[in-house]
Design a protein around this motif. Structure first.
Motif, PDB file in Angstrom:
ATOM      1  N   UNK A   1      41.087   5.514 -21.164  1.00  0.00           N
ATOM      2  CA  UNK A   1      40.185   4.362 -20.938  1.00  0.00           C
ATOM      3  C   UNK A   1      38.995   4.748 -20.060  1.00  0.00           C
ATOM      4  N   UNK A   2      38.465   5.943 -20.331  1.00  0.00           N
ATOM      5  CA  UNK A   2      37.298   6.435 -19.605  1.00  0.00           C
ATOM      6  C   UNK A   2      36.032   5.796 -20.208  1.00  0.00           C
ATOM      7  N   UNK A   3      35.801   4.556 -19.803  1.00  0.00           N
ATOM      8  CA  UNK A   3      34.692   3.772 -20.328  1.00  0.00           C
ATOM      9  C   UNK A   3      33.915   3.207 -19.147  1.00  0.00           C
ATOM     10  N   UNK A   4      32.606   3.403 -19.165  1.00  0.00           N
ATOM     11  CA  UNK A   4      31.749   2.931 -18.079  1.00  0.00           C
ATOM     12  C   UNK A   4      30.700   1.966 -18.628  1.00  0.00           C
ATOM     13  N   UNK A   5      30.200   1.127 -17.736  1.00  0.00           N
ATOM     14  CA  UNK A   5      29.121   0.193 -18.059  1.00  0.00           C
ATOM     15  C   UNK A   5      27.965   0.394 -17.085  1.00  0.00           C
ATOM     16  N   UNK A   6      26.749   0.308 -17.615  1.00  0.00           N
ATOM     17  CA  UNK A   6      25.538   0.480 -16.815  1.00  0.00           C
ATOM     18  C   UNK A   6      24.579  -0.682 -17.075  1.00  0.00           C
TER      19      UNK A   6
ATOM     20  N   UNK B   1      37.113  -0.715 -13.127  1.00  0.00           N
ATOM     21  CA  UNK B   1      36.862  -0.497 -11.693  1.00  0.00           C
ATOM     22  C   UNK B   1      35.391  -0.716 -11.383  1.00  0.00           C
ATOM     23  N   UNK B   2      35.130  -1.621 -10.448  1.00  0.00           N
ATOM     24  CA  UNK B   2      33.736  -1.858 -10.053  1.00  0.00           C
ATOM     25  C   UNK B   2      33.215  -0.726  -9.193  1.00  0.00           C
ATOM     26  N   UNK B   3      31.980  -0.336  -9.453  1.00  0.00           N
ATOM     27  CA  UNK B   3      31.341   0.695  -8.637  1.00  0.00           C
ATOM     28  C   UNK B   3      30.977   0.126  -7.265  1.00  0.00           C
TER      29      UNK B   3
ATOM     30  N   UNK C   1      27.389   7.942 -11.422  1.00  0.00           N
ATOM     31  CA  UNK C   1      27.318   6.914 -10.385  1.00  0.00           C
ATOM     32  C   UNK C   1      26.004   6.891  -9.613  1.00  0.00           C
ATOM     33  N   UNK C   2      25.234   7.945  -9.700  1.00  0.00           N
ATOM     34  CA  UNK C   2      23.888   7.956  -9.120  1.00  0.00           C
ATOM     35  C   UNK C   2      22.943   8.661 -10.077  1.00  0.00           C
ATOM     36  N   UNK C   3      21.732   8.130 -10.147  1.00  0.00           N
ATOM     37  CA  UNK C   3      20.713   8.641 -11.056  1.00  0.00           C
ATOM     38  C   UNK C   3      19.423   8.908 -10.288  1.00  0.00           C
TER      39      UNK C   3
ATOM     40  N   UNK D   1      21.985   1.787 -13.586  1.00  0.00           N
ATOM     41  CA  UNK D   1      22.854   1.622 -12.414  1.00  0.00           C
ATOM     42  C   UNK D   1      24.280   1.474 -12.917  1.00  0.00           C
ATOM     43  N   UNK D   2      25.198   2.227 -12.331  1.00  0.00           N
ATOM     44  CA  UNK D   2      26.605   2.134 -12.707  1.00  0.00           C
ATOM     45  C   UNK D   2      27.190   0.814 -12.219  1.00  0.00           C
ATOM     46  N   UNK D   3      27.856   0.096 -13.133  1.00  0.00           N
ATOM     47  CA  UNK D   3      28.536  -1.149 -12.783  1.00  0.00           C
ATOM     48  C   UNK D   3      30.048  -0.960 -12.729  1.00  0.00           C
TER      49      UNK D   3
END
Lengths: 120, 108
Positions: B32-37, B54-56, A108-110, B46-48
Motif C-alpha cells: 500500500x505504498x501510495x502517496x497523495x500530493x 499516514x498524514x505528512x 516529502x520535500x521538493x 506538497x506531500x499530503x
C-alpha cells in the motif's frame, strides 16, 4: 529546515546535454533517497529517476533510461542528473525531491525546480 | 508498469463541502505504498499522505487517505479556500514509480 535548490537548467538543442544539480540542506543527506521528477508546461507530474541514500540502488523511467544518469555526492550533499541526447519531449520543469527514507520513494520535500528547454 | 487512474478529472465544489478523490491502480500496489500530493499553480507539489493513510508532517486532519490493493481515496472533510488545487496520487511500491494524471478541485 529542509532546503533543496536545483540549478543547471537552460536552453539546449536537440541531441545536446545538460547536468542538473540539487544542493540539499537541513537533513542527513546520506540517509535519504533522492529523486528527480519533471513536469512539462501545463502537464502532470512524471517521475524521472531515483537513487537510494547510499547510492547503491538506482532507478529510471523507461523514457530516460540509457540517456540520463542520476548520481549523488554525499560528501557535498548534492544530487545530480546528467542528461544526454536530449529530445523535445524532455523539456520540462525538473524538480529535485527528497525521499521518505533510505529506500522510500515518496517525496516529502521538493525544490522549486529548474527549467529545461530543448529547442533548435 | 502500474498505471494509476484518477477520477474525476475535475471536481467542482463549494467551500465547506466534502471532497472525495479516487485513485485506481492497474495492479495491486505493493505494501500500500501510495502517496497523495497537492499542487497549486506556480508551486511545487506538497506531500499530503503516504502509505495510503499516514498524514505528512503539518497536514491538517481534514485530509485523510484510505484504501488498499488497487483502490485508494483521498478525502477532504470540509474544503477550505486554500484546498482548491490539483491533487496527484503516486505509487512507490514497484519501479517505475508512477503518478496519476491528477484531479483538479475547483470552486463551484
Amino acid at each position: 529546515e529542509v532546503q533543496l535548490l536545483e540549478s543547471g537548467g537552460g536552453l539546449v538543442q536537440p541531441g545536446g546535454s545538460l547536468r542538473l544539480s540539487c544542493a540539499a540542506s537541513g537533513f542527513t543527506f546520506s540517509s535519504y533517497a533522492m529523486s528527480w521528477v519533471r513536469q512539462a508546461p501545463g502537464r502532470g507530474l512524471e517521475w524521472v529517476s531515483s537513487i537510494s541514500g547510499s547510492g547503491g540502488s538506482i532507478y529510471y523511467a523507461g523514457s530516460v533510461k540509457g540517456r540520463f544518469t542520476i548520481s549523488r555526492d554525499n560528501s557535498k550533499n548534492t544530487l545530480y542528473l546528467q542528461m544526454n541526447s536530449l529530445r523535445a519531449e524532455d523539456a520540462a520543469l525538473y524538480y529535485c525531491a527528497k525521499g521518505g527514507g533510505q529506500y522510500l520513494y515518496y517525496f516529502d520535500y521538493w525544490g522549486q525546480g529548474t527549467l529545461v528547454t530543448v529547442s533548435s | 508498469e502500474i498505471v494509476l487512474t484518477q477520477s474525476p478529472g475535475t471536481l467542482s465544489l463549494s467551500p465547506g463541502e466534502r471532497a472525495t478523490l479516487s485513485c485506481r491502480a492497474s495492479q495491486s500496489v505493493s505494501s500500500n505504498y501510495l502517496a497523495w500530493y497537492q499542487q497549486k499553480p506556480g508551486q511545487a507539489p506538497r506531500l499530503l499522505i503516504y502509505g495510503a493513510s499516514s498524514r505528512a508532517t503539518g497536514i491538517p486532519d481534514r485530509f485523510s487517505g484510505s484504501g488498499s490493493g488497487t483502490d485508494f481515496t483521498l478525502t477532504i472533510s470540509r474544503l477550505e479556500p486554500e484546498d482548491f488545487a490539483v491533487y496527484y496520487c503516486q505509487q512507490y511500491g514497484s519501479s517505475p514509480w508512477t503518478f496519476g494524471q491528477g484531479t483538479k478541485v475547483e470552486i463551484k
